[in-house]
Design a protein around this motif. Structure first.
Motif, PDB file in Angstrom:
ATOM      1  N   HIS A 214      -9.340  -3.347  -2.031  1.00  0.00           N
ATOM      2  CA  HIS A 214      -9.900  -2.523  -1.570  1.00  0.00           C
ATOM      3  C   HIS A 214     -11.012  -2.586  -1.303  1.00  0.00           C
ATOM      4  O   HIS A 214     -11.703  -2.223  -0.769  1.00  0.00           O
ATOM      5  CB  HIS A 214      -9.022  -0.706  -1.828  1.00  0.00           C
ATOM      6  CG  HIS A 214      -8.034  -0.168  -1.489  1.00  0.00           C
ATOM      7  ND1 HIS A 214      -6.755  -1.105  -2.337  1.00  0.00           N
ATOM      8  CD2 HIS A 214      -7.702   0.586  -0.524  1.00  0.00           C
ATOM      9  CE1 HIS A 214      -5.515   0.194  -1.671  1.00  0.00           C
ATOM     10  NE2 HIS A 214      -6.099   0.228  -0.921  1.00  0.00           N
TER      11      HIS A 214
ATOM     12  N   GLY B 208      -6.535   8.490  -7.009  1.00  0.00           N
ATOM     13  CA  GLY B 208      -7.019   7.504  -6.214  1.00  0.00           C
ATOM     14  C   GLY B 208      -8.499   7.562  -6.010  1.00  0.00           C
ATOM     15  O   GLY B 208      -8.882   8.775  -6.731  1.00  0.00           O
ATOM     16  N   SER B 209      -9.393   6.921  -5.358  1.00  0.00           N
ATOM     17  CA  SER B 209     -10.500   6.751  -5.000  1.00  0.00           C
ATOM     18  C   SER B 209     -11.396   8.436  -4.702  1.00  0.00           C
ATOM     19  O   SER B 209     -11.944   8.911  -5.241  1.00  0.00           O
ATOM     20  CB  SER B 209     -11.366   6.055  -4.673  1.00  0.00           C
ATOM     21  OG  SER B 209     -12.353   6.059  -4.485  1.00  0.00           O
ATOM     22  N   ARG B 210     -10.255   8.748  -3.339  1.00  0.00           N
ATOM     23  CA  ARG B 210     -10.802   9.915  -3.011  1.00  0.00           C
ATOM     24  C   ARG B 210     -10.614  11.180  -4.263  1.00  0.00           C
ATOM     25  O   ARG B 210     -11.069  11.822  -3.786  1.00  0.00           O
ATOM     26  CB  ARG B 210     -10.111  10.279  -1.265  1.00  0.00           C
ATOM     27  CG  ARG B 210     -10.202   9.302  -0.775  1.00  0.00           C
ATOM     28  CD  ARG B 210      -9.480   8.742   1.022  1.00  0.00           C
ATOM     29  NE  ARG B 210      -9.778   8.455   1.059  1.00  0.00           N
ATOM     30  CZ  ARG B 210      -9.486   7.133   0.899  1.00  0.00           C
ATOM     31  NH1 ARG B 210      -8.881   6.550  -0.176  1.00  0.00           N
ATOM     32  NH2 ARG B 210      -9.906   6.112   1.482  1.00  0.00           N
TER      33      ARG B 210
ATOM     34  N   CYS C  14      -0.009  -1.414  -0.056  1.00  0.00           N
ATOM     35  CA  CYS C  14      -0.047   0.316   0.087  1.00  0.00           C
ATOM     36  C   CYS C  14       0.862   0.738  -0.488  1.00  0.00           C
ATOM     37  O   CYS C  14       1.208   2.103  -1.054  1.00  0.00           O
ATOM     38  CB  CYS C  14      -1.001  -0.174   1.277  1.00  0.00           C
ATOM     39  SG  CYS C  14      -1.622   1.855   1.062  1.00  0.00           S
TER      40      CYS C  14
ATOM     41  N   ARG D 180       3.079  -1.234  -7.383  1.00  0.00           N
ATOM     42  CA  ARG D 180       2.227  -0.358  -6.816  1.00  0.00           C
ATOM     43  C   ARG D 180       3.108   0.281  -5.806  1.00  0.00           C
ATOM     44  O   ARG D 180       4.126  -0.929  -5.073  1.00  0.00           O
ATOM     45  CB  ARG D 180       0.980  -1.147  -7.066  1.00  0.00           C
ATOM     46  CG  ARG D 180       0.946  -2.430  -5.584  1.00  0.00           C
ATOM     47  CD  ARG D 180      -0.574  -1.368  -5.111  1.00  0.00           C
ATOM     48  NE  ARG D 180       0.008  -0.823  -4.799  1.00  0.00           N
ATOM     49  CZ  ARG D 180      -1.225   0.150  -3.777  1.00  0.00           C
ATOM     50  NH1 ARG D 180      -2.853   0.272  -4.244  1.00  0.00           N
ATOM     51  NH2 ARG D 180      -0.963   1.374  -3.079  1.00  0.00           N
TER      52      ARG D 180
ATOM     53  N   LYS E 283      -9.485   5.491 -10.643  1.00  0.00           N
ATOM     54  CA  LYS E 283     -10.081   4.447  -9.658  1.00  0.00           C
ATOM     55  C   LYS E 283     -11.045   4.940  -9.206  1.00  0.00           C
ATOM     56  O   LYS E 283     -11.352   6.154  -9.400  1.00  0.00           O
ATOM     57  CB  LYS E 283      -9.834   4.311  -8.178  1.00  0.00           C
ATOM     58  CG  LYS E 283      -7.671   3.477  -8.021  1.00  0.00           C
ATOM     59  CD  LYS E 283      -7.193   3.543  -7.203  1.00  0.00           C
ATOM     60  CE  LYS E 283      -7.876   1.505  -7.078  1.00  0.00           C
ATOM     61  NZ  LYS E 283      -7.221   1.759  -5.242  1.00  0.00           N
TER      62      LYS E 283
ATOM     63  N   GLU F 292       0.193   7.128  -6.748  1.00  0.00           N
ATOM     64  CA  GLU F 292      -1.007   7.678  -6.597  1.00  0.00           C
ATOM     65  C   GLU F 292       0.068   9.078  -5.911  1.00  0.00           C
ATOM     66  O   GLU F 292       0.992   9.373  -5.872  1.00  0.00           O
ATOM     67  CB  GLU F 292      -2.038   7.583  -5.689  1.00  0.00           C
ATOM     68  CG  GLU F 292      -2.427   8.339  -5.194  1.00  0.00           C
ATOM     69  CD  GLU F 292      -3.586   7.797  -4.373  1.00  0.00           C
ATOM     70  OE1 GLU F 292      -3.691   7.281  -3.557  1.00  0.00           O
ATOM     71  OE2 GLU F 292      -4.790   9.806  -3.968  1.00  0.00           O
TER      72      GLU F 292
HETATM   73  C1  PEP Z   1      -4.517   2.189  -2.718  1.00  0.00           C
HETATM   74  O1  PEP Z   1      -4.496   2.213  -3.616  1.00  0.00           O
HETATM   75  O2  PEP Z   1      -3.919   2.508  -1.752  1.00  0.00           O
HETATM   76  C2  PEP Z   1      -5.788   3.487  -2.219  1.00  0.00           C
HETATM   77  C3  PEP Z   1      -5.251   4.264  -1.465  1.00  0.00           C
HETATM   78  O3  PEP Z   1      -6.720   3.552  -2.803  1.00  0.00           O
HETATM   79  P1  PEP Z   1      -8.461   3.537  -2.800  1.00  0.00           P
HETATM   80  O4  PEP Z   1      -7.857   5.161  -3.669  1.00  0.00           O
HETATM   81  O5  PEP Z   1      -8.761   2.438  -3.940  1.00  0.00           O
HETATM   82  O6  PEP Z   1      -8.443   3.531  -1.796  1.00  0.00           O
END
Ligand code: PEP
Ligand code: MN
Length: 290
Positions: free
Chosen positions: A215, A127-129, A45, A69, A150, A107
């Motif tokens: 995730h 990222g998701s956020r 991570c 990653r 994502k 990221e």
């Molecule tokens: C990650 O890939 O560690 C991550 C933070 O992913 P996500 O944006 O999907 O939460």
């Protein structure tokens, strides 16, 4: 494609399949994401130490991963949690690429950091956020690097496609979509893996689609099953968290596979990957660093 989908996703028409454009293939080093290769992206991570990153990179490469990653800039919900090493983390990723030949995905959280992250990474992860951070999307698109987009944890498939369209509209056709689980009423697991979204995206959208089983559930014992389901649904690849000692990980240890769990998962994926047809890269081990 059924007119219904065209209507439903009219605001993202450039990412929808058409007679002229059935599939985008994103080229990274010698890899073809969205082509006949099945691509595994694996690693921790967070980038923690040189030793942690390098040992993971060598291990996942031997197991068939082609992309490393690891987060150098981490979106953490607590200001007291490890936020990532920033530039030092990017340098560790670049050193791991030099030593193993793996491509790097990492990221980028801020538009100000795009030039720096693009200097070190082969693929920029949104990222998701950040999926709906449109100024970040524009800056990342203009870097010219492929984008791993994502799905926002509260975003619909339509929202995801609109964000992808923004990247394309800013001159960058190289977008990889990622289903990483969404929030639903059921909080038993970290997220709810929306496997139907993978099947739908593969049917309507020409961009490569990958699954993030880590995730999507938050528990390492479920990750291999979700990975297999993702492949069976048609995913072009996976992004999965792996750590030498998950119980000591600085972030997301609960959902990180250790080395032998990663190997077992990769072996269990083989029949599912074989169903996709002959691949140039699947879980095959590379003998030489290229
Ligand atoms: C990650 O890939 O560690 C991550 C933070 O992913 P996500 O944006 O999907 O939460
Ligand atoms: Mn993580």
């Amino acid at each position: 494609m059924r007119a219904r989908w065209q209507e439903c996703f009219a605001e993202a028409s450039d990412v929808l399949k058409s007679d002229k454009h059935q599939q985008t293939v994103v080229r990274v080093l010698d890899l073809e994401i969205g082509g006949r290769d099945f691509i595994t992206m694996a690693g921790p991570c967070s980038v923690e130490t040189e030793q942690q990153l390098l040992s993971t990179a060598h291990h996942v490469r031997r197991g068939g991963a082609r992309i490393l990653r690891g987060g150098a800039f981490k979106p953490r919900s607590s200001p007291y949690a490890f936020q990532g090493h920033g530039l030092a983390g990017l340098k560790m990723l670049a050193a791991a690429r030099a030593e193993t030949g793996l491509a790097i995905v990492t990221e980028v959280m801020s538009e100000d950091d795009v030039p720096l992250v693009a200097e070190y990474a082969d693929i920029l992860q949104i990222g998701s956020r950040s999926m709906e951070n449109y100024t970040l999307l524009e800056a990342a698109a203009r870097s010219g690097r492929p984008i791993l987009l994502k799905r926002g944890m509260m975003a619909t498939v339509g929202d995801l496609l609109k964000s992808a369209q923004i990247v394309l509209a800013n001159g960058n056709p190289n977008v990889i979509l990622c289903e990483r689980g969404i929030r639903t009423f059921d909080a038993t697991l970290r997220n709810t893996f929306d496997v139907a979204a993978i099947a739908l995206l593969k049917q309507i959208c020409h961009l490569p689609v990958i699954a993030d089983p880590s995730h999507a559930c938050g528990h390492r014992e479920l990750v291999p099953a979700l990975a297999r389901i993702g492949v069976a649904a048609g995913a072009d690849g996976l992004i999965v968290e792996v750590h030498p000692t998950p119980e000591k990980a600085w972030s997301d240890g609960e959902q990180s596979l250790d080395f032998s769990e990663f190997d077992e998962m990769m072996a269990s994926l083989e029949p599912y990957i074989a169903l996709r047809g002959p691949a140039r890269v699947a879980t095959r081990t590379l003998e030489t660093v290229g």
